[in-house]
Design a protein around this motif. Structure first.
Motif, PDB file in Angstrom:
ATOM      1  N   ALA A  28       0.829  -1.211   0.000  1.00 31.44           N
ATOM      2  CA  ALA A  28       0.000   0.000   0.000  1.00 31.44           C
ATOM      3  C   ALA A  28       0.863   1.260   0.000  1.00 31.44           C
ATOM      4  N   ILE A  29       1.957   1.246   0.731  1.00 31.51           N
ATOM      5  CA  ILE A  29       2.877   2.392   0.748  1.00 31.51           C
ATOM      6  C   ILE A  29       3.431   2.635  -0.659  1.00 31.51           C
ATOM      7  N   GLN A  30       3.844   1.580  -1.315  1.00 31.93           N
ATOM      8  CA  GLN A  30       4.372   1.718  -2.675  1.00 31.93           C
ATOM      9  C   GLN A  30       3.287   2.192  -3.635  1.00 31.93           C
ATOM     10  N   ARG A  31       2.098   1.671  -3.486  1.00 32.46           N
ATOM     11  CA  ARG A  31       0.986   2.064  -4.356  1.00 32.46           C
ATOM     12  C   ARG A  31       0.682   3.554  -4.181  1.00 32.46           C
ATOM     13  N   ALA A  32       0.650   4.033  -2.930  1.00 28.84           N
ATOM     14  CA  ALA A  32       0.382   5.450  -2.659  1.00 28.84           C
ATOM     15  C   ALA A  32       1.485   6.318  -3.264  1.00 28.84           C
ATOM     16  N   SER A  33       2.713   5.882  -3.151  1.00 29.05           N
ATOM     17  CA  SER A  33       3.835   6.607  -3.733  1.00 29.05           C
ATOM     18  C   SER A  33       3.698   6.672  -5.253  1.00 29.05           C
ATOM     19  N   ASN A  34       3.346   5.560  -5.857  1.00 31.61           N
ATOM     20  CA  ASN A  34       3.153   5.515  -7.311  1.00 31.61           C
ATOM     21  C   ASN A  34       2.023   6.432  -7.769  1.00 31.61           C
ATOM     22  N   ARG A  35       1.037   6.644  -6.900  1.00 30.01           N
ATOM     23  CA  ARG A  35      -0.085   7.525  -7.222  1.00 30.01           C
ATOM     24  C   ARG A  35       0.238   8.994  -6.927  1.00 30.01           C
ATOM     25  N   GLY A  36       1.457   9.291  -6.470  1.00 34.34           N
ATOM     26  CA  GLY A  36       1.868  10.673  -6.249  1.00 34.34           C
ATOM     27  C   GLY A  36       1.560  11.229  -4.878  1.00 34.34           C
ATOM     28  N   CYS A  37       1.228  10.372  -3.935  1.00 29.09           N
ATOM     29  CA  CYS A  37       0.934  10.844  -2.577  1.00 29.09           C
ATOM     30  C   CYS A  37       2.231  11.208  -1.862  1.00 29.09           C
ATOM     31  N   HIS A  38       2.205  12.275  -1.085  1.00 28.58           N
ATOM     32  CA  HIS A  38       3.384  12.706  -0.334  1.00 28.58           C
ATOM     33  C   HIS A  38       3.383  12.149   1.083  1.00 28.58           C
TER      34      HIS A  38
END
Length: 157
Positions: free
Chosen positions: A111-121
């Motif tokens: 989930a952390i990687q997915r959020a990062s891939n979606r541009g979340c800071h």
């Protein structure tokens, strides 16, 4: 179970029965969830709303084809942090047959990687104060208790 063979995907409606069972299969979940067959219509409507929203992902961890873990990942735009996006994790559960085997850790890391891939800071979550072991679990994964969360439960029919 081989953790290297664990897969992650967005849930489909056929997963809903297993997901609701996992949500209800612990001390706190038994108090607030209602696992019945057929499932309550409210679960089905909630799933349909989640499934229709491109900024919400209901993710299942699968051992072979069986869903053995779940979490909801919600991406939200904010005006703060210069208009940045942040992700929130909610409803994390691992099937009782797979607890303590690393499924939850891999699910959160995914989930952390997915959020990062979606541009979340930033990625955030809350955990019930009655779950000290969960707090320890999240700290080991790098989460910090930087804020005091507050909730207000609203009446509903």
């Amino acid at each position: 179970m081989n953790l290297n063979q664990l897969t992650f995907r967005e849930a489909v409606q056929e997963d809903l029965d297993k997901i609701v069972f996992m949500l209800s299969d612990d001390k706190l979940g038994q108090k607030r969830e209602r696992y019945t067959r057929p499932l309550l219509e409210s679960y089905i409507k909630a799933f349909q709303s989640i499934d229709a929203d491109p900024n919400i992902e209901l993710i299942v961890a699968c051992d072979q084809e069986e869903a053995v873990g779940v979490l909801q990942l919600t991406m939200t735009p904010f005006l703060t942090h210069q208009g940045g996006w942040r992700a929130s994790i909610e409803g994390v559960r691992t099937a009782s047959s797979h607890r303590g085997k690393g499924v939850g850790s891999l699910l959160i890391k995914w989930a952390i990687q997915r959020a990062s891939n979606r541009g979340c800071h930033m990625i955030q979550l809350t955990t019930d104060k009655q779950r000290p072991e969960a707090r320890h679990f999240y700290k080991k994964l790098g989460f910090e208790a930087t804020h005091e969360g507050m909730k207000l439960h609203l009446p509903h029919e």
